[in-house]
Scaffold this motif. Structure first.
Motif, PDB file in Angstrom:
ATOM      1  N   THR A  39      10.946  48.807  48.737  1.00 18.67           N
ATOM      2  CA  THR A  39      11.642  48.114  47.808  1.00 18.67           C
ATOM      3  C   THR A  39      12.879  48.218  47.792  1.00 18.67           C
ATOM      4  O   THR A  39      13.962  47.399  47.366  1.00 18.67           O
ATOM      5  CB  THR A  39      11.064  48.150  46.466  1.00 18.67           C
ATOM      6  N   CYS A  54      13.381  53.989  48.005  1.00 19.38           N
ATOM      7  CA  CYS A  54      11.900  53.706  48.494  1.00 19.38           C
ATOM      8  C   CYS A  54      12.100  52.888  49.564  1.00 19.38           C
ATOM      9  O   CYS A  54      12.984  51.799  49.647  1.00 19.38           O
ATOM     10  CB  CYS A  54      11.280  52.677  47.336  1.00 19.38           C
ATOM     11  N   GLN A  81      14.558  50.290  46.160  1.00 19.62           N
ATOM     12  CA  GLN A  81      14.963  50.714  44.676  1.00 19.62           C
ATOM     13  C   GLN A  81      15.376  52.187  44.861  1.00 19.62           C
ATOM     14  O   GLN A  81      14.622  53.049  45.552  1.00 19.62           O
ATOM     15  CB  GLN A  81      13.684  50.446  43.729  1.00 19.62           C
TER      16      GLN A  81
END
Length: 150
Positions: free
Chosen positions: A51, A48, A53
């Motif tokens: 983020t 991502c 993540q």
């Protein structure tokens, strides 16, 4: 057409980024024949961009070759190079399709990116170069819609 593989038959490490990945395009063994080639990457990963993540997707690439095909080891390394690449689902999916279309110049190409939920919402991204050629056997991509645990 002369072809010297960059990866096939050689030890090749995972490229640090999609931009650094080198794709190989050997000659099409059946030029002038309309046929479909399908690659499926059910464990595609990227990051991502907000983020950091990990994001996960099931990627399906269908194409009709013209003068060249894409070599599978090079494609696997290219797709693997997204593992540490930060990009939105749309950027990754469409970017893969456009790079293959720009470099390989197939008769036709489509890509389906079936992304697993982020924030509770699965995102599917689809792109193609145009209408498929007449007479092409074009099976469904076979990825069911996300249903969670139900």
């Amino acid at each position: 057409m002369s072809y010297t593989p960059a990866h096939l038959g050689h030890s090749s490490g995972l490229p640090a980024s999609p931009e650094e990945a080198v794709l190989d395009y050997p000659p099409n063994p059946h030029p002038g024949t309309v046929y479909l080639v399908r690659f499926v990457a059910p464990e595609f990963t990227s990051l991502c961009p907000v983020t950091g993540q990990p994001d996960f997707a099931h990627i399906v690439i269908d194409y009709v070759p013209d003068q060249t095909i894409v070599e599978s080891k090079a494609l696997k390394l290219f797709l693997g190079s997204f593992r540490n690449h930060a990009g939105f689902h749309e950027a990754c999916t469409v970017g893969i399709g456009k790079r293959l279309a720009d470099e390989m110049k197939p008769v036709w190409l489509r890509i389906g990116g079936y992304w697993y939920p982020r924030g509770g919402i699965p995102i599917d991204v689809f792109w193609q170069t145009g209408a498929p050629p007449a007479g092409l056997w074009l099976p469904d991509q076979g990825v069911p819609p996300y249903r969670g645990r139900g």
